[in-house]
Design an enzyme around this catalytic site. Structure first.
Site, PDB file in Angstrom:
ATOM      1  N   GLU A   1       0.967  -1.254   0.213  1.00  0.00           N
ATOM      2  CA  GLU A   1      -0.166   0.188  -0.074  1.00  0.00           C
ATOM      3  C   GLU A   1       1.125   1.396   0.056  1.00  0.00           C
ATOM      4  OE1 GLU A   1      -3.442   1.159  -0.102  1.00  0.00           O
ATOM      5  OE2 GLU A   1      -2.222   2.992  -0.120  1.00  0.00           O
TER       6      GLU A   1
ATOM      7  N   GLY B   1      -6.939   0.880   4.088  1.00  0.00           N
ATOM      8  CA  GLY B   1      -8.061   1.575   4.283  1.00  0.00           C
ATOM      9  C   GLY B   1      -8.709   2.258   3.010  1.00  0.00           C
TER      10      GLY B   1
ATOM     11  N   CYS C   1     -12.057   4.676   0.502  1.00  0.00           N
ATOM     12  CA  CYS C   1     -13.110   4.682   1.526  1.00  0.00           C
ATOM     13  C   CYS C   1     -13.091   5.008   2.844  1.00  0.00           C
ATOM     14  CB  CYS C   1     -13.573   3.175   1.702  1.00  0.00           C
ATOM     15  SG  CYS C   1     -14.597   2.872   2.884  1.00  0.00           S
TER      16      CYS C   1
ATOM     17  N   THR D   1      -5.987  -1.704  -6.859  1.00  0.00           N
ATOM     18  CA  THR D   1      -5.397  -0.179  -6.726  1.00  0.00           C
ATOM     19  C   THR D   1      -6.454   0.821  -6.721  1.00  0.00           C
ATOM     20  OG1 THR D   1      -4.773  -0.658  -9.172  1.00  0.00           O
ATOM     21  CG2 THR D   1      -3.107  -0.678  -7.496  1.00  0.00           C
TER      22      THR D   1
ATOM     23  N   ALA E   1     -23.743  10.355  -6.845  1.00  0.00           N
ATOM     24  CA  ALA E   1     -23.748  10.194  -5.444  1.00  0.00           C
ATOM     25  C   ALA E   1     -22.913  11.238  -4.918  1.00  0.00           C
ATOM     26  CB  ALA E   1     -23.193   8.780  -5.256  1.00  0.00           C
TER      27      ALA E   1
ATOM     28  N   CYS F   1     -24.369  14.910  -5.320  1.00  0.00           N
ATOM     29  CA  CYS F   1     -25.631  15.255  -4.357  1.00  0.00           C
ATOM     30  C   CYS F   1     -25.162  14.883  -2.904  1.00  0.00           C
ATOM     31  CB  CYS F   1     -26.640  13.960  -4.602  1.00  0.00           C
ATOM     32  SG  CYS F   1     -27.689  14.495  -6.075  1.00  0.00           S
TER      33      CYS F   1
ATOM     34  N   SER G   1     -17.344  16.888  -9.404  1.00  0.00           N
ATOM     35  CA  SER G   1     -17.655  15.416  -9.002  1.00  0.00           C
ATOM     36  C   SER G   1     -18.277  14.805 -10.142  1.00  0.00           C
ATOM     37  CB  SER G   1     -18.801  15.306  -7.669  1.00  0.00           C
ATOM     38  OG  SER G   1     -19.713  16.239  -8.057  1.00  0.00           O
TER      39      SER G   1
ATOM     40  N   ARG H   1     -15.116   8.571 -11.096  1.00  0.00           N
ATOM     41  CA  ARG H   1     -13.687   8.504 -10.780  1.00  0.00           C
ATOM     42  C   ARG H   1     -13.233   7.700 -11.844  1.00  0.00           C
ATOM     43  NH1 ARG H   1     -12.637   9.433  -5.335  1.00  0.00           N
ATOM     44  NH2 ARG H   1     -11.035   7.859  -5.414  1.00  0.00           N
TER      45      ARG H   1
ATOM     46  N   HIS I   1     -44.498  -1.633  15.393  1.00  0.00           N
ATOM     47  CA  HIS I   1     -45.247  -0.154  15.221  1.00  0.00           C
ATOM     48  C   HIS I   1     -44.857   0.674  16.499  1.00  0.00           C
ATOM     49  CE1 HIS I   1     -48.366   2.613  14.446  1.00  0.00           C
ATOM     50  NE2 HIS I   1     -48.622   2.772  15.850  1.00  0.00           N
TER      51      HIS I   1
HETATM   52  P1  NAI Z   1     -21.183   9.459 -10.810  1.00  0.00           P
HETATM   53  O1  NAI Z   1     -20.648   8.682 -11.943  1.00  0.00           O
HETATM   54  O2  NAI Z   1     -22.037   8.661 -10.001  1.00  0.00           O
HETATM   55  O3  NAI Z   1     -21.704  11.009 -11.102  1.00  0.00           O
HETATM   56  C1  NAI Z   1     -21.338  11.443 -12.062  1.00  0.00           C
HETATM   57  C2  NAI Z   1     -22.207  12.577 -12.528  1.00  0.00           C
HETATM   58  O4  NAI Z   1     -21.448  13.811 -13.160  1.00  0.00           O
HETATM   59  C3  NAI Z   1     -23.184  11.940 -13.499  1.00  0.00           C
HETATM   60  O5  NAI Z   1     -24.356  12.152 -13.230  1.00  0.00           O
HETATM   61  C4  NAI Z   1     -22.584  12.458 -14.903  1.00  0.00           C
HETATM   62  O6  NAI Z   1     -23.819  12.702 -15.698  1.00  0.00           O
HETATM   63  C5  NAI Z   1     -22.050  13.802 -14.499  1.00  0.00           C
HETATM   64  N1  NAI Z   1     -21.351  14.876 -15.247  1.00  0.00           N
HETATM   65  C6  NAI Z   1     -20.289  14.177 -15.884  1.00  0.00           C
HETATM   66  N2  NAI Z   1     -19.638  15.060 -16.590  1.00  0.00           N
HETATM   67  C7  NAI Z   1     -20.058  16.235 -16.237  1.00  0.00           C
HETATM   68  C8  NAI Z   1     -20.004  17.559 -16.777  1.00  0.00           C
HETATM   69  N3  NAI Z   1     -18.809  18.044 -17.581  1.00  0.00           N
HETATM   70  N4  NAI Z   1     -20.781  18.510 -16.259  1.00  0.00           N
HETATM   71  C9  NAI Z   1     -21.909  18.139 -15.539  1.00  0.00           C
HETATM   72  N5  NAI Z   1     -22.215  16.892 -15.130  1.00  0.00           N
HETATM   73  C10 NAI Z   1     -21.211  16.072 -15.561  1.00  0.00           C
HETATM   74  O7  NAI Z   1     -19.732   9.832  -9.966  1.00  0.00           O
HETATM   75  P2  NAI Z   1     -19.541  10.438  -8.569  1.00  0.00           P
HETATM   76  O8  NAI Z   1     -20.525  10.836  -7.971  1.00  0.00           O
HETATM   77  O9  NAI Z   1     -18.197  11.053  -8.836  1.00  0.00           O
HETATM   78  O10 NAI Z   1     -19.044   9.123  -7.731  1.00  0.00           O
HETATM   79  C11 NAI Z   1     -17.819   8.271  -8.370  1.00  0.00           C
HETATM   80  C12 NAI Z   1     -18.133   6.818  -7.682  1.00  0.00           C
HETATM   81  O11 NAI Z   1     -18.079   6.763  -6.565  1.00  0.00           O
HETATM   82  C13 NAI Z   1     -19.634   6.451  -8.191  1.00  0.00           C
HETATM   83  O12 NAI Z   1     -19.375   5.069  -8.720  1.00  0.00           O
HETATM   84  C14 NAI Z   1     -20.215   6.141  -7.207  1.00  0.00           C
HETATM   85  O13 NAI Z   1     -21.449   5.448  -7.138  1.00  0.00           O
HETATM   86  C15 NAI Z   1     -19.391   5.999  -6.044  1.00  0.00           C
HETATM   87  N6  NAI Z   1     -19.885   6.732  -4.888  1.00  0.00           N
HETATM   88  C16 NAI Z   1     -20.899   6.129  -4.044  1.00  0.00           C
HETATM   89  C17 NAI Z   1     -21.447   6.739  -3.107  1.00  0.00           C
HETATM   90  C18 NAI Z   1     -22.424   5.852  -2.102  1.00  0.00           C
HETATM   91  O14 NAI Z   1     -22.800   5.004  -2.636  1.00  0.00           O
HETATM   92  N7  NAI Z   1     -23.007   6.604  -1.034  1.00  0.00           N
HETATM   93  C19 NAI Z   1     -20.904   7.989  -2.426  1.00  0.00           C
HETATM   94  C20 NAI Z   1     -19.772   8.666  -3.346  1.00  0.00           C
HETATM   95  C21 NAI Z   1     -19.488   7.859  -4.438  1.00  0.00           C
END
Ligand code: NAI
Length: 464
Positions: free
Chosen positions: A34, A39, A42, A141, A181, A184, A263, A266, A443
């Protein structure tokens, strides 16, 4: 001379450490390489710190709304530095626990970047130039934030999620680019803490992959709480002056803010991993190619976690690691069923789901029957003052009109990330609404909304 192990793991995030722990539990000798801290993303730059700040936002909201309960409290003031210190305390405690566990399991950890060469030899770029030979190798990785041209992160005005997690002060305003994700969760957290947030998403809807009814609830809530949500917009570029950033949009409009958070997904991280002297294949997006036993094209070399093109979730990494190790051991195994993975998004209101959305089920040719129940009619939700949201269950519709196996469970609202349990269990057990509808839900609890939703699908709901 390379040190010999049954398994050498490259990368110590959830995928890598799960492979190491599961293999050691099966009696294998294990080395783990590593470059930073076990870790991985995450624990240090992802799920755990992000959820800590979302909890800070939740405490802030609760105190702000205390008067409604007759509890007189002053309007809260945020000290992000204190929250950040608490975040570090939580992360460090988990990190210490993980290191201790690895030690007890006699997993040998090497600090440095591991490079995989021919014949399963991993070279570590430490001072000793350590060489490790594994009968098996797991590549884990991970991934790093993707960027967009013209928005190169500088850690001050243009941030990735990594930077937001280390902020000492809250920006007065922020544009969050990407409404997945991460977008938001961060938009929700920043907005609740008092930052003026504009969320910019290229697609027509936020949270791609989520059911449309769920997304509608999230968007309504974001807007009600003062966030500007713009979908179907692409960003063209940015200019900076007087400490502010002006983001140009393709429709000719612009947004001026203190900080931009990028965001937009990745990308897999294979930089420096070698692979040229191996048969391991990488696809056009940089993901390592694997079969459903996590085997790469090089015999005995596996890949798991964010570095493969599957949902980038820690719990998917855990599951893939177990599959890989069982394959090494020649044991019977079930490949990961990606269609049944639970998803939890911790924005406010929370989102949790497993299985197909209504649209996806219809697109796949299923005749479906759908039931939705709002938390508005749930006593506990009203008591805690969190009645925004719903539970939606989609089941196969049998030729006799009765509901067949559950195809999807979608939730948005209070603590749904903790409530999804019976949703993903019912999906994975291929249960029907009849199976689930006969179970008693205590309930008053939030879980009654799921109970009522499945009961309605049996044709005889109690309430509504
Ligand atoms: P994501 O792929 O989920 O969302 C990226 C968003 O950015 C998409 O809606 C896409 O349409 C938009 N986008 C892309 N290029 C753009 C641009 N130039 N202008 C405006 N919008 C654009 O990727 P995110 O949110 O960065 O997360 C990365 C990974 O990590 C995902 O696979 C996600 O599921 C995971 N993750 C999961 C979480 C959870 O389950 N609670 C929390 C955080 C991440």
């Amino acid at each position: 001379m390379a040190e010999e192990f049954d398994l050498v793991v490259v990368g110590g995030g959830p995928g890598g450490y799960a492979a190491a722990l599961y293999a050691s539990g099966a009696g294998m000798s294990v080395a783990l390489v590593e470059k930073d801290k076990v870790g991985g993303t995450c624990l240090h730059r992802g799920c755990i710190p992000a959820k800590h700040y979302l909890e800070t936002a939740s405490v802030f909201r609760t105190v702000s709304g205390a008067k409604e309960f007759g509890v007189q409290a002053d309007q809260p003031l945020l000290d992000l530095g204190i929250s950040r210190a608490r975040k570090q305390k939580v992360v460090d405690q988990l990190w210490k626990g993980l290191q201790g566990l690895m030690k007890r399991r006699k997993i040998k950890t090497f600090v440095g970047t591991g490079r995989l060469g021919a014949d399963h030899v991993v070279t570590v770029d430490d001072e000793a130039g350590t060489q490790l030979h594994g009968r098996h190798v797991v590549l884990a990785t991970g991934s790093v934030p993707r960027t967009i041209p013209g928005f190169e992160p500088d850690g001050s005005k243009i941030l990735t999620s990594d930077h937001v997690l280390e902020l000492d002060t809250l920006p007065a305003s922020a544009a969050v680019i990407g409404g997945g994700a991460i977008g938001c969760e961060f938009a929700s957290m920043l907005s609740d803490l008092g930052c003026d947030v504009t969320l910019l998403e290229a697609l027509p809807k936020l949270l791609p992959g989520c059911d449309a009814d769920v997304v509608d609830v999230v968007v309504k809530s974001f807007k009600r709480r003062g966030m500007t949500v713009r979908t179907g917009v692409t960003v063209e570029g940015q200019e900076q002056s007087n400490g502010q950033v002006t983001v140009r949009l393709a429709d000719g409009e612009s947004v001026t803010v203190d900080t931009v958070v990028v965001s937009v997904g990745r990308r897999p991280l294979t930089d420096g991993l070698g692979l040229e002297d191996t048969k391991v294949e990488v696809d056009e997006k940089g993901f390592i190619t694997v079969d459903n036993h996590q085997r790469t094209a090089e015999d005995g070399v596996y890949a798991v976690g964010d570095v493969v093109a599957t949902p980038q979730l820690a719990h998917v990494g855990f599951a893939e690691a177990i599959v890989a190790v069982r394959d090494m051991l020649g044991e019977a195994l079930e490949p990961v069923d990606y269609g049944k993975v639970p998803w939890c998004i911790y924005c406010h209101p929370e989102v949790a789901f497993a299985g197909m959305t209504e649209q996806a089920a219809r697109d796949a040719g299923h005749d479906v029957t759908v039931s939705k129940h709002s938390f508005n009619a749930n006593s506990r939700a009203l008591i805690i003052g969190e009645a925004e949201g719903l539970v939606k269950v989609i089941a196969e519709k049998r030729p006799d009109g009765k509901a067949g196996p559950i195809l999807g469970v979608h939730m948005v609202g209070p603590w749904v990330t903790e409530q999804l349990g019976e949703g993903w269990l019912s999906l994975n057990w291929e249960a029907t609404p009849d199976d689930m509808g006969q179970l008693i839900h205590p309930h008053p609890t939030l879980s009654e909304t799921f109970g009522e939703t499945v009961l309605t699908l049996t044709g005889r709901g109690l309430h509504g």
